[in-house]
Design a protein around this motif. Structure first.
Motif, mmCIF file in Angstrom:
data_model
loop_
_atom_site.group_PDB
_atom_site.id
_atom_site.type_symbol
_atom_site.label_atom_id
_atom_site.label_comp_id
_atom_site.label_asym_id
_atom_site.label_seq_id
_atom_site.Cartn_x
_atom_site.Cartn_y
_atom_site.Cartn_z
ATOM 1 N N TYR A 19 0.836 -1.192 0.000
ATOM 2 C CA TYR A 19 0.000 0.000 0.000
ATOM 3 C C TYR A 19 0.877 1.252 0.000
ATOM 4 N N SER A 20 0.526 2.188 -0.872
ATOM 5 C CA SER A 20 1.159 3.512 -0.897
ATOM 6 C C SER A 20 2.593 3.537 -1.428
ATOM 7 N N SER A 21 3.000 2.459 -2.110
ATOM 8 C CA SER A 21 4.348 2.494 -2.689
ATOM 9 C C SER A 21 4.370 3.316 -3.977
ATOM 10 N N GLY A 22 3.192 3.617 -4.523
ATOM 11 C CA GLY A 22 3.128 4.483 -5.701
ATOM 12 C C GLY A 22 2.711 3.765 -6.971
ATOM 13 N N LYS A 23 1.996 2.643 -6.831
ATOM 14 C CA LYS A 23 1.568 1.881 -8.003
ATOM 15 C C LYS A 23 0.629 2.685 -8.897
ATOM 16 N N SER A 24 -0.359 3.316 -8.261
ATOM 17 C CA SER A 24 -1.333 4.061 -9.068
ATOM 18 C C SER A 24 -0.671 5.246 -9.754
ATOM 19 N N THR A 25 0.250 5.880 -9.055
ATOM 20 C CA THR A 25 0.967 7.004 -9.659
ATOM 21 C C THR A 25 1.813 6.504 -10.826
ATOM 22 N N LEU A 26 2.431 5.358 -10.649
ATOM 23 C CA LEU A 26 3.248 4.779 -11.715
ATOM 24 C C LEU A 26 2.389 4.364 -12.909
ATOM 25 N N ASN A 46 -3.332 13.402 -2.287
ATOM 26 C CA ASN A 46 -4.427 12.943 -1.460
ATOM 27 C C ASN A 46 -5.232 11.896 -2.219
ATOM 28 N N ARG A 47 -4.504 11.049 -2.909
ATOM 29 C CA ARG A 47 -5.171 10.130 -3.814
ATOM 30 C C ARG A 47 -5.897 9.063 -3.007
ATOM 31 N N PRO A 48 -7.108 8.688 -3.455
ATOM 32 C CA PRO A 48 -7.841 7.666 -2.705
ATOM 33 C C PRO A 48 -7.157 6.305 -2.824
ATOM 34 N N ILE A 122 12.040 0.417 -7.774
ATOM 35 C CA ILE A 122 12.124 1.180 -6.527
ATOM 36 C C ILE A 122 11.684 2.599 -6.832
ATOM 37 N N ASN A 123 10.467 2.869 -6.383
ATOM 38 C CA ASN A 123 9.848 4.169 -6.648
ATOM 39 C C ASN A 123 10.235 5.163 -5.544
ATOM 40 N N LYS A 124 9.800 6.385 -5.699
ATOM 41 C CA LYS A 124 10.049 7.451 -4.711
ATOM 42 C C LYS A 124 11.546 7.614 -4.475
ATOM 43 N N ILE A 125 12.317 7.420 -5.540
ATOM 44 C CA ILE A 125 13.766 7.524 -5.384
ATOM 45 C C ILE A 125 14.144 8.949 -4.951
ATOM 46 N N ASP A 126 13.234 9.902 -5.206
ATOM 47 C CA ASP A 126 13.461 11.284 -4.743
ATOM 48 C C ASP A 126 13.475 11.378 -3.222
ATOM 49 N N THR A 127 12.961 10.343 -2.547
ATOM 50 C CA THR A 127 12.932 10.391 -1.079
ATOM 51 C C THR A 127 14.088 9.602 -0.468
ATOM 52 N N GLY A 245 13.193 4.937 -9.935
ATOM 53 C CA GLY A 245 12.639 6.155 -10.514
ATOM 54 C C GLY A 245 11.697 6.843 -9.562
ATOM 55 N N THR A 246 11.019 7.840 -10.085
ATOM 56 C CA THR A 246 10.015 8.533 -9.301
ATOM 57 C C THR A 246 8.768 8.717 -10.150
ATOM 58 N N ALA A 247 7.750 7.977 -9.794
ATOM 59 C CA ALA A 247 6.511 8.016 -10.566
ATOM 60 C C ALA A 247 5.912 9.402 -10.521
ATOM 61 N N GLU A 248 5.995 10.023 -9.357
ATOM 62 C CA GLU A 248 5.343 11.315 -9.189
ATOM 63 C C GLU A 248 5.975 12.376 -10.081
ATOM 64 N N GLN A 249 7.296 12.310 -10.224
ATOM 65 C CA GLN A 249 7.960 13.300 -11.066
ATOM 66 C C GLN A 249 8.289 12.734 -12.448
HETATM 67 N N1 LIG Z 1 7.879 11.526 -3.177
HETATM 68 C C1 LIG Z 1 7.221 10.724 -3.993
HETATM 69 N N2 LIG Z 1 5.947 10.420 -3.725
HETATM 70 C C2 LIG Z 1 5.303 9.589 -4.555
HETATM 71 C C3 LIG Z 1 5.935 9.037 -5.691
HETATM 72 N N3 LIG Z 1 5.047 8.252 -6.310
HETATM 73 C C4 LIG Z 1 3.907 8.297 -5.595
HETATM 74 N N4 LIG Z 1 4.056 9.112 -4.535
HETATM 75 C C5 LIG Z 1 3.048 9.439 -3.505
HETATM 76 O O1 LIG Z 1 2.797 8.296 -2.729
HETATM 77 C C6 LIG Z 1 1.431 8.244 -2.314
HETATM 78 C C7 LIG Z 1 0.823 6.935 -2.699
HETATM 79 O O2 LIG Z 1 0.767 6.831 -4.082
HETATM 80 P P1 LIG Z 1 -0.186 5.819 -4.815
HETATM 81 O O3 LIG Z 1 0.166 5.850 -6.250
HETATM 82 O O4 LIG Z 1 -1.598 6.026 -4.462
HETATM 83 O O5 LIG Z 1 0.294 4.461 -4.141
HETATM 84 P P2 LIG Z 1 -0.338 2.996 -4.300
HETATM 85 O O6 LIG Z 1 -1.078 2.722 -3.043
HETATM 86 O O7 LIG Z 1 0.842 2.104 -4.431
HETATM 87 O O8 LIG Z 1 -1.189 3.001 -5.515
HETATM 88 C C8 LIG Z 1 0.750 9.439 -2.976
HETATM 89 O O9 LIG Z 1 0.659 10.463 -2.022
HETATM 90 C C9 LIG Z 1 1.695 9.799 -4.105
HETATM 91 O O10 LIG Z 1 1.630 11.166 -4.414
HETATM 92 C C10 LIG Z 1 7.289 9.389 -5.950
HETATM 93 O O11 LIG Z 1 7.908 8.958 -6.902
HETATM 94 N N5 LIG Z 1 7.884 10.237 -5.065
#
Ligand SMILES: Nc1nc2c(ncn2[C@@H]2O[C@H](COP(=O)(O)OP(=O)(O)O)[C@@H](O)[C@H]2O)c(=O)[nH]1
Ligand SMILES: [Mg+2]
Length: 656
Positions: A19-26, A46-48, A122-127, A245-249
């Protein structure tokens, strides 16, 4: 270019991860990069929570793709399991935090068990803080195959600004929403890069003698050789490549696409892995069912063989519409090809998990069994008139969600939903409101207490009533005695000499059994014997009715006088947790009046334990909530009824 041909058969990929690893963002970033964007949430931070599989189609450099975004929450793990059974490759999305590796462990295990080719992103590499190596080492503890880094982060100042590709030994700077830009390998990364490359080659050489020889002779293999090995080892599950990488960016997205394009096994390879015969009629397997308002029933399916055409006969139903999901919205198409995931319309007779073949009988294929329920809620309609509508809606929901179960309490009269947790049942109730206009209230289900007696009594019941013309008369003498636990109810007739005529005796037996349905505490009375020993009758005024009433009177008084006791159901509970939480699980069970029976390693799960205990059912309602909150969401349990125990006053009798 890698020299692979363009326009290959369609392929399917699932994005999985905690949960919250960034799958939906990716998911969104991949589709955006492929030119088929899906709707994004208004506020991405604030994604659901994803609670259902989301499918989208796209084309990337001439190849057709079906991509699944999976929910990460443990409560929807069955959706992920279903997805894994369908795809050519899984992308395991993680965060660069060693402490979160444990949450990835069950997924790594599932991938290995189901032999699903996968890579790690490995997502969120920016963190990233500290070293990526720590995260890799933490993940490696749970991975079946060696994890090899294909990329290294470039850190400038505090920020990750790009990556070094370990195979091509080139450095790139991330550019938001655009291909990364070539740059010099920063000197700070050079040593690390050499080390990573050596590790990667070493891992590959374990499965490639020619490569091993080159390494021993200090000859650099060509990138093409390395790419070929990576592809082969990924398909075989021998080596797992790790991208970042970073899905968000939108950083590292094109690099991931390139890996997917190059390394995802093609549909015939996956079919062979699944043991599906190459020859035969077009074959599909349903992995999700949805009742959508406008399209009717949609069966999401993987095409395992051939091409399925609209109008075909599948599993006894006539196919009414094939939908691809560009932008994650249904769009009609005339046919679906091997390798695709599509939605099939109006397969009324086909259930989730079933395989169907065009105009023929289909071979059965494995499909993951739903996990047993861990949480329950009783539901009531706000308006009694909605009860019929509710049962219709529930039937549809059960079809859509194999992890949902419904029971109608025999004693309690309640309708109880069983599922995977608070969020799962919460979304179920929400869905009933949104899709069916049903207002429901939920409450904690009643515990099915029982009662029994501890002392034998002799009871006299006499009905004598004179109403107008003829009267009512019956007289019974009964013994009410306790029986062994589990022996049930017995009625014994010991009347001699016709004190109660034969024809009235069944009425006495039925009335006694009926009266036992609600004892002095309001619960069913179990394990008693009622013996009719004597009685009297009147030739005119006696009737079945009169004997029933007399028996009821005797039972009511008799049960109250027979030292009644509440019986509470005790379940045998098996909790499974990573072994660092074993002691905590034991404390949790003891704190809920549990009697610990012992613990042992969970079979086939190294690093996990199972704790066994006998726990009153009354204590189990929210066990899963506390268990998850104390075990990083990983703990789970199963329960079976074990026995009824005399309550020492802890159990609360039902209010009168
Ligand atoms: N810093 C950072 N935050 C991210 C990245 N990708 C996703 N997030 C944040 O992580 C949270 C969870 O993302 P989400 O895609 O819903 O995760 P999921 O539960 O795996 O689908 C959200 O607040 C996103 O904005 C990233 O590459 N870097
Ligand atoms: Mg999500």
């Amino acid at each position: 270019m890698s020299g692979t041909p363009v326009g290959r058969s369609p392929r399917s990929v699932a994005l999985i991860g905690p949960y919250s690893s960034g799958k939906s963002t990716l998911f969104e970033a991949l589709l955006e990069a492929a030119g088929s964007p899906v709707k994004r949430p208004a506020d991405p931070r604030n994604r659901p929570m994803t609670t259902e599989l989301r499918l989208a189609h796209c084309t990337y450099l001439g190849d057709a793709w079906s991509i699944l975004d999976c929910p990460g929450s443990i409560e929807f793990a069955h959706e992920t399991a279903a997805a894994l059974a369908m795809v050519d490759l899984a992308v395991l999305v993680c965060e660069p935090q060693p402490a979160k590796a444990l949450a990835v462990a069950p997924l790594l295990k599932a991938l290995a068990e189901q032999r699903v080719p996968h890579l790690v992103f490995i997502n969120k590499i920016d963190t990233l803080e500290g070293s990526l190596r720590d995260t890799l080492a933490a993940l490696q503890a749970y991975a079946a195959a060696p994890l090899v880094l294909r990329q290294l982060p470039i850190i400038e100042g505090q920020a990750v600004t790009g990556y070094v590709d370990v195979v091509s030994e080139r450095a790139y700077r991330y550019r938001r929403g655009q291909p990364s830009e070539l740059m010099q390998i920063p000197s700070a990364v050079q040593g690390e890069e050499q080390e990573a490359k050596a590790k990667l080659l070493e891992a590959l050489a374990d499965h490639d003698d020619a490569l091993l020889e080159k390494i021993l002779e200090d000859v650099q293999p060509s990138p093409a050789e390395v790419y070929a090995d990576l592809r082969k080892d990924l398909t075989d599950g021998a080596v797992t490549e790790v991208l970042l990488g970073t899905a968000e960016q939108a950083g590292g997205i094109r690099r991931l696409w390139k890996a997917l394009r190059h390394d995802t096994p093609e549909a015939p390879v996956t079919a062979a892995r699944k043991g599906i015969a190459a020859e035969g009629p077009p074959l599909a397997q349903v992995f999700k069912t949805v009742h959508a308002g406008h399209t009717g029933k949609l069966s999401y399916a993987r095409i395992w063989r051939g091409t399925i055409k609209d109008g075909a006969t599948l599993g006894g139903s006539r196919l009414g519409g094939i939908y691809q999901m560009p932008g994650a919205e249904p769009a009609k198409t005339a046919e679906a090809a091997m390798g695709e995931l599509v939605a099939l319309g109006r397969l009324e007779a086909v259930a989730t998990g079933a395989t169907v073949a065009a105009g023929a009988a289909a071979e059965a294929l494995a499909f993951p069994a739903p996990p047993s329920p861990v949480y329950a809620l009783a539901i009531t309609t706000a308006d009694r008139k909605d009860d019929v509508k509710l049962s219709g809606a529930l039937a549809k929901l059960l079809e859509e969600d194999p992890t949902l179960r419904i029971e109608h309490g025999q004693d309690t009269g309640e309708t109880v939903l069983f599922g995977q947790g608070e969020i799962h049942l919460g979304t179920t109730v929400e869905r009933l409101a949104r899709n069916y206009g049903l207002k429901l209230t939920t409450q904690r289900p009643e515990v099915p207490y029982k009662e029994t007696i501890r002392r034998e009594v002799h009871q006299h019941g006499r009905l004598k009533r004179q109403t107008g013309g003829h009267g009512q008369f019956a007289d019974v003498k009964i013994d009410i005695a306790p029986r062994e636990r589990g022996a049930g109810f017995a009625f014994i007739d010991k009347v001699v000499g016709g004190a109660v005529p034969r024809n009235f005796i069944p009425a006495v037996g039925e009335a006694a059994e009926d009266a036992a349905k609600k004892g002095p505490f309001g619960y069913p009375v179990v394990d008693i014997a009622v013996t009719l020993t004597d009685g009297q009758f009147h030739s005119v005024d006696s009737s079945d009715m009169a004997f029933r009433t007399a028996t009821q009177m005797a039972m009511k008084e008799g049960l109250a006088a027979a030292d009644p006791v509440l019986l509470e159901p005790i379940d045998r509970v098996t909790v499974s947790v990573p072994n660092e939480f074993t002691a905590r699980a034991q404390r949790l069970l003891s704190g809920r009046r549990g009697q610990i029976l012992g613990y042992a390693e969970k079979p086939g799960w190294s690093g996990w334990d199972e704790v066994e205990a006998l726990v009153p059912a009354a204590e189990l309602h929210d066990l899963i909530i506390e268990l998850r909150s104390q075990t990083m969401g990983l703990g789970t349990y199963r329960r079976t009824f074990d026995h009824l125990a005399e309550s020492r006053g802890e159990a609360r009798p039902r209010a009168a």
